[in-house]
Design an enzyme around this catalytic site. Structure first.
Site, PDB file in Angstrom:
ATOM      1  N   HIS A  82       3.723 -94.536  14.739  1.00  0.00           N
ATOM      2  CA  HIS A  82       2.573 -93.830  13.976  1.00  0.00           C
ATOM      3  C   HIS A  82       2.700 -93.215  12.806  1.00  0.00           C
ATOM      4  CE1 HIS A  82       0.638 -94.672  18.097  1.00  0.00           C
ATOM      5  NE2 HIS A  82       1.654 -94.428  18.559  1.00  0.00           N
ATOM      6  N   LYS A  89      19.418 -77.774  14.161  1.00  0.00           N
ATOM      7  CA  LYS A  89      21.059 -77.397  14.198  1.00  0.00           C
ATOM      8  C   LYS A  89      21.633 -78.111  12.870  1.00  0.00           C
ATOM      9  CE  LYS A  89      21.402 -74.430  17.150  1.00  0.00           C
ATOM     10  NZ  LYS A  89      20.204 -74.379  17.540  1.00  0.00           N
ATOM     11  N   GLU A 134      19.931 -76.040   9.702  1.00  0.00           N
ATOM     12  CA  GLU A 134      20.320 -74.531   9.500  1.00  0.00           C
ATOM     13  C   GLU A 134      21.574 -74.342   9.144  1.00  0.00           C
ATOM     14  OE1 GLU A 134      19.748 -71.847  12.689  1.00  0.00           O
ATOM     15  OE2 GLU A 134      20.109 -73.319  14.093  1.00  0.00           O
ATOM     16  N   LYS A 184      20.329 -63.606  12.376  1.00  0.00           N
ATOM     17  CA  LYS A 184      20.295 -63.724  13.961  1.00  0.00           C
ATOM     18  C   LYS A 184      19.197 -63.433  14.487  1.00  0.00           C
ATOM     19  CE  LYS A 184      22.383 -65.256  17.956  1.00  0.00           C
ATOM     20  NZ  LYS A 184      22.259 -66.520  18.050  1.00  0.00           N
ATOM     21  N   GLU A 244      15.972 -79.849  18.879  1.00  0.00           N
ATOM     22  CA  GLU A 244      17.089 -78.957  18.938  1.00  0.00           C
ATOM     23  C   GLU A 244      18.274 -79.531  17.914  1.00  0.00           C
ATOM     24  OE1 GLU A 244      17.752 -76.129  19.351  1.00  0.00           O
ATOM     25  OE2 GLU A 244      19.842 -76.058  19.975  1.00  0.00           O
ATOM     26  N   ARG A 294      23.176 -60.005  11.883  1.00  0.00           N
ATOM     27  CA  ARG A 294      21.856 -59.730  11.771  1.00  0.00           C
ATOM     28  C   ARG A 294      21.574 -59.855  10.331  1.00  0.00           C
ATOM     29  NH1 ARG A 294      19.921 -57.143  16.254  1.00  0.00           N
ATOM     30  NH2 ARG A 294      18.321 -56.270  14.891  1.00  0.00           N
ATOM     31  N   CYS A 322      19.068 -57.248   9.360  1.00  0.00           N
ATOM     32  CA  CYS A 322      19.716 -55.906   9.262  1.00  0.00           C
ATOM     33  C   CYS A 322      20.410 -55.253  10.341  1.00  0.00           C
ATOM     34  CB  CYS A 322      18.718 -54.642   8.517  1.00  0.00           C
ATOM     35  SG  CYS A 322      18.093 -55.243   6.989  1.00  0.00           S
ATOM     36  N   ASN A 368      15.916 -50.720   9.013  1.00  0.00           N
ATOM     37  CA  ASN A 368      15.723 -52.119   9.369  1.00  0.00           C
ATOM     38  C   ASN A 368      14.379 -52.521   9.687  1.00  0.00           C
ATOM     39  OD1 ASN A 368      16.033 -54.555  10.686  1.00  0.00           O
ATOM     40  ND2 ASN A 368      16.455 -53.769  12.668  1.00  0.00           N
ATOM     41  N   GLY A 369      13.923 -53.406   8.934  1.00  0.00           N
ATOM     42  CA  GLY A 369      12.406 -53.723   9.108  1.00  0.00           C
ATOM     43  C   GLY A 369      11.667 -53.824   7.872  1.00  0.00           C
ATOM     44  N   TRP A 390      19.727 -57.996   5.611  1.00  0.00           N
ATOM     45  CA  TRP A 390      19.018 -59.068   5.239  1.00  0.00           C
ATOM     46  C   TRP A 390      17.721 -58.854   4.431  1.00  0.00           C
ATOM     47  CZ3 TRP A 390      14.140 -61.621   6.163  1.00  0.00           C
ATOM     48  CH2 TRP A 390      14.363 -62.800   5.885  1.00  0.00           C
TER      49      TRP A 390
HETATM   50  O1  M6R Z   1      16.479 -64.326  19.589  1.00  0.00           O
HETATM   51  P1  M6R Z   1      15.645 -65.386  19.571  1.00  0.00           P
HETATM   52  O2  M6R Z   1      15.983 -66.403  20.833  1.00  0.00           O
HETATM   53  O3  M6R Z   1      14.161 -65.015  19.773  1.00  0.00           O
HETATM   54  O4  M6R Z   1      15.594 -66.365  18.211  1.00  0.00           O
HETATM   55  C1  M6R Z   1      14.558 -67.346  18.360  1.00  0.00           C
HETATM   56  C2  M6R Z   1      14.934 -68.016  16.891  1.00  0.00           C
HETATM   57  O5  M6R Z   1      14.903 -67.296  15.793  1.00  0.00           O
HETATM   58  C3  M6R Z   1      16.287 -68.495  17.175  1.00  0.00           C
HETATM   59  O6  M6R Z   1      16.352 -69.384  18.269  1.00  0.00           O
HETATM   60  C4  M6R Z   1      16.759 -69.666  15.850  1.00  0.00           C
HETATM   61  O7  M6R Z   1      15.747 -70.513  15.687  1.00  0.00           O
HETATM   62  C5  M6R Z   1      18.405 -69.908  15.853  1.00  0.00           C
HETATM   63  N1  M6R Z   1      18.822 -69.616  14.430  1.00  0.00           N
HETATM   64  C6  M6R Z   1      18.363 -71.446  16.112  1.00  0.00           C
HETATM   65  O8  M6R Z   1      19.531 -71.746  16.191  1.00  0.00           O
END
Ligand code: M6R
Length: 617
Positions: free
Chosen positions: A509, A490, A493, A612, A486, A27, A2, A102-103, A76
């Protein structure tokens, strides 16, 4: 989770709110809404499910009277689906007060029960409407918006930033925060509130962060902050280090494309000003002090998602250079298992946003347990750095795309700087050894730029061929392992493709059972030049999966002839010391995730179900 924006000033609320929401949309993008007090003193609201553009189009078709006071929200969804009715703002029973949130209000069910029993009716399924009805009632008895909000927040549990305004109080917006962010923007005859500075940076770069459990009342010519007990609070102004253009797409097809292109600067700017005479000096660590840093017996890195993968790379470098044991934990797992912490433990939190709730509560827990807490953060005025003993800011600039890219390389850079600083303080590397590593780090921005210029088109082509792929596996060893994780994150998501990252040594394993003819596997291959390199072992792993029909895409040092016979595709990266290779190898994977998602016609900046900043646990 949010985005919220509030404004008092001229008769231009709607423009300010929509501009702020556009920059805060990262957000959350399940719905958006605004409320404005018009020149007649009436509240008008408009809210629509879907992305901000749906609201913008609606306002064009059916304009809302503009005004000098307004609040806006991009959601969100947590409680209640993404519908028009559940969109914010929510109104008090008499419709005169509008509120955004927000929250999560954790005790909303019992408060709702109490309100229902006293005759209230609800129009949404949200936890937020409880707060709107309660503040409305308190306002009826107090006729004071700040006091009404103060009384209500004392009854709320959970995490919240709330903004309220009332028809009878034009020119006033009141905000309160606990465990969710809120920043004030100081203007000339106008003032702003926002989830972060992006909300108002177009109008002012003078900002004030609101502390935990504080309430702010803004009017066009004044700002007052009190705590939840009602006592005045002193605030500190800061200048926003970037301007509005930094949070604009600037001609790029997406924020993500722009942010990947900024990876060289993200690394370079994070190093800037921190190297003196070839050695790393982090004045930011002074609040902890060299004596305490020399005496550390353990470091625990806490983070989530991509930041946690950066943390894993930090572990390799800090252990190698500063010879102190480092554990890396997901913040949410760390917080709820009673970790052993002493004053000789340094907890390093990593967060781009500085607002990730899982990491924030872990930081609070570590502080309460007596550990020293250092944060690596990209966002000025955010909550996590404010609650930490020391902070090393990454200078990646605002990251808007939900998938983290330039922040990742900046986080790794900051951790490497911390490792080299600690090595100096602890005497575990000589000055010459530190200087050699600094030279390697300083060379990284140009090498990333080389990866971008050489590989972008080729990776785009590869991604286009792979649009029908159902599953991709990523393999790496040692520092290649976090890179594999990583790369897989990517792809999940952004492209909604099943993807898993594995330590290549783990293959036999279990995971090798997944290999069948045609299975795509991306392998991060270490340099063959290092005598201790795991290169031969990774080549063996590649042969094992090739023997079972895997299609291998290798990310390998340019000139690595050993990999050619065994890979279907090779994406070359420049030469670098082994600890520095991840900063190069990750770049093609960022491009790959973006290109594959784009090839599938997906929105790379706003992937489904995500936001985000994850500001709820
Ligand atoms: O703002 P932050 O770095 O704490 O966020 C952590 C994760 O939520 C963030 O890295 C998330 O995994 C991303 N969507 C990855 O691309």
């Amino acid at each position: 989770m949010c985005g919220i924006v509030g404004y008092v000033g001229d008769n231009k609320s709607i423009e300010v709110l929509l501009g702020g929401l556009r920059r805060l949309e990262y957000r959350g993008y399940d719905s958006a809404g605004v409320a404005v007090i018009d020149s007649e003193g009436h509240i008008g609201t408009r809210k629509r499910a879907g992305k901000l553009q749906v609201l913008v189009d609606d306002l064009e078709d059916r304009p809302l009277a503009n005004g000098a006071t307004g609040i806006g929200h991009t959601r969100w969804a947590t409680h209640g689906g993404p519908t028009d009715r559940n969109a914010h703002p929510h109104l008090s029973a008499d419709g005169k007060l509008a509120l955004i949130h927000n929250g999560i209000i954790e005790n909303f069910a019992e408060l709702k029960q109490e309100l229902v029993e006293s005759g209230a009716t609800f129009t949404s399924e949200t936890d937020t409407e409880v707060a709107a009805l309660l503040v409305g009632r308190e306002y009826e008895s107090t006729q004071d918006l700040t006091e009404a909000l103060r009384r209500v927040v004392a009854r709320l549990h959970g995490a919240f930033t709330l903004l309220v305004m009332h028809e009878d109080q034009p020119g006033v917006v009141v905000g309160a925060r606990r465990n969710s962010p809120l920043v004030i923007g100081l203007g000339d005859g106008e003032n702003f509130l926002g989830s972060d500075v992006a909300a108002f940076v177009e109008f002012t770069r003078r900002a004030v962060a609101i502390g935990q459990d504080q309430i702010v009342t803004i009017r066009p010519d004044s700002v007052e902050v009190i705590d939840f007990g009602g006592a005045p609070v002193e605030t500190e102004e800061f200048d926003v280090a970037w301007d509005a253009s930094a949070s604009e797409k600037g001609g790029w097809s997406s924020f993500m494309a722009k942010e990947i292109s900024e990876e060289p600067e993200a690394v370079g700017n994070t190093i800037l000003g921190r190297v003196h005479d070839g050695l790393v000096k982090l004045a930011e660590l002074d609040p902890i002090g060299d004596a305490a840093l020399a005496d550390l017996d353990r470091i625990v890195i806490i983070a989530c998602g991509t930041a946690a993968y950066a943390g894993m790379l930090g572990k390799y470098a800090i252990e190698a250079w500063a010879r102190v044991p480092v554990d890396v934990e997901l913040s949410h797992e760390f917080r709820y298992r009673d970790p052993i912490l002493t004053e000789r433990t340094l907890v390093i939190s990593i967060s781009q946003s500085g607002e990730t709730m899982d990491t924030l509560v872990a930081v609070q827990h570590a502080t309460a347990a007596g550990a020293r807490v250092l944060s690596v953060c990209n966002t000025q005025g955010a909550t996590i750095p404010r609650e930490s003993q020391a902070v090393v800011y990454t200078h990646a600039g605002p990251e808007v795309a939900v998938a983290s890219t330039k922040a990742f390389v900046a986080q790794v850079t900051a951790l490497y700087l911390i490792g080299l600083h600690l090595a100096g303080v602890r005497g575990t590397l000589t000055d010459d050894q530190i200087r050699e590593n600094v030279v390697e780090l300083q060379a990284i921005p140009d090498k990333i730029a080389e990866v971008l210029s050489v590989s972008q088109a080729e990776i785009g082509q590869l991604a286009h061929w792979m649009t029908d792929t159902q599953s991709v596996l990523f393999l790496g060893r040692n520092v290649g392992y976090p890179v594999a994780l990583e790369g897989a994150l990517k792809l999940k998501e952004l492209a909604y493709i099943h993807a898993e990252g594995f330590a290549a040594g783990e293959l036999k394993h279990g995971p090798i059972a997944l290999i069948e003819p045609g299975q795509a596997v991306i392998v991060v291959v270490p340099s063959p030049r290092d005598p201790n390199s795991l290169h031969p072992k990774v080549i063996s792993n590649i042969q094992e999966i090739r023997a079972r029909g895997a299609r291998v895409i290798a990310i390998a040092e340019k000139g690595d002839a050993a990999v050619l016979p065994f890979a279907d595709e090779v994406i070359p990266i420049p030469l670098a010391g082994s600890l520095f290779e991840p900063l190069l190898a990750v770049v093609p994977l960022h491009i790959f995730g973006m290109e594959l998602a784009s090839a599938k016609g997906l929105d790379v900046d706003q992937p489904r179900n995500l936001a985000k900043s994850v500001t709820v646990e």
